[in-house]
Design an enzyme around this catalytic site. Structure first.
Site, PDB file in Angstrom:
ATOM      1  N   SER A   1      -1.532   0.456   3.116  1.00 20.02           N
ATOM      2  CA  SER A   1      -0.713   1.229   3.729  1.00 20.02           C
ATOM      3  C   SER A   1      -1.060   1.447   5.180  1.00 20.02           C
ATOM      4  CB  SER A   1      -0.293   2.717   3.167  1.00 20.02           C
ATOM      5  OG  SER A   1       0.433   3.488   3.840  1.00 20.02           O
TER       6      SER A   1
ATOM      7  N   TYR B   1      -3.140  10.800   0.082  1.00 21.56           N
ATOM      8  CA  TYR B   1      -2.607   9.710  -0.172  1.00 21.56           C
ATOM      9  C   TYR B   1      -3.192   8.710   0.929  1.00 21.56           C
ATOM     10  CZ  TYR B   1       0.707   5.602   0.439  1.00 21.56           C
ATOM     11  OH  TYR B   1       1.123   4.316   0.399  1.00 21.56           O
TER      12      TYR B   1
END
Length: 240
Positions: free
Chosen positions: A138, A151
């Site tokens: 990501s 995250y």
């Protein structure tokens, strides 16, 4: 050359788009996710278009399950050529919300799930002296945002693990890390924290389709054996 490609988290989003794209390119795709009913729909669409797909219910947090996923594919098809470690969850929240169970879930899926995928495929690749790991990380691996501490931490870990893997392996085994920006997907649907939900509505106003990431994966695995595409960051042009 047609390849046998394992894809985790294949029931929606980037995983689904990757399955459809790679099958259209002539590769045999082996789809794993918890929603087996959804996998069956995707496999049916692939087969209707002339492609080949297998499905298996898969929990990436279960080491034995991931090993069986890879071993079963190798037994059925004689080999595995690529594993796309795509499964991930993103229940964002501020740390002071203390949603510790959600932190644990992200660590289990985003980090342990990746490690289990590596552990499952690596012996097969080493026996043959070739193979390809693809990690879907990501942009969170490159920048931290409020509500994204855990995250982003898991995605930093995914980047670091995959880069370490690349450095340790013989050149015959290729390693690619993809870091998507904001992509149309169900990922934000796991957010339960109201503050994070509100922030994400604004953050996700500009998105790109999951097919954009699937195209990048197809590009990486389609390169000649002596070309290793190590890292790609792909985001909406308006995302900063």
């Amino acid at each position: 050359m047609s390849k046998v490609v394992l894809i985790t988290g294949a029931s929606s989003g980037i995983g689904e788009a990757t399955a459809l794209r790679l099958a259209a390119d002539g590769h045999r795709v082996v789809l794993g996710a918890r929603r087996e009913d959804r996998l069956a729909v995707i496999a049916k669409a692939i087969e209707a278009a002339g492609g080949e797909a297998d499905v298996r219910r898969l929990d990436v947090t279960d080491r034995r399950d991931v090993a069986a996923f890879a071993d079963g594919a190798a037994e059925r098809h004689g080999r595995i050529d690529v594993i796309v470690n795509n499964a991930g969850v993103m229940p964002l929240s501020r740390l002071d919300a203390l949603l510790v169970d959600e932190w644990d879930r992200m660590i289990d899926v985003n980090v342990r799930g990746l490690l289990y995928g590596i552990a499952a495929a690596l012996p097969h690749f080493q026996r043959r002296g070739e193979g390809h790991f693809v990690t879907v990380a990501s942009v969170g691996a490159h920048q931290v945002v409020p509500t994204g501490a855990v995250y982003c931490g898991t995605k930093y870990a995914a980047w670091a693990i995959t880069e370490g893997l690349r450095q340790e392996l013989d050149p015959g085994i290729r390693v690619t890390t993809l870091s998507p920006g904001v992509v149309e997907s169900e990922l934000a649907g796991s957010i339960t924290d109201p503050l994070a939900q509100e922030a994400m509505r604004d953050y996700r106003k500009d998105t790109i389709p999951p097919g954009s990431i699937a195209d990048a994966i197809a590009y990486a695995i389609g390169q000649p054996a002596d070309v290793d595409v190590n890292e790609l960051v792909i985001r909406p042009a308006r995302q900063r």
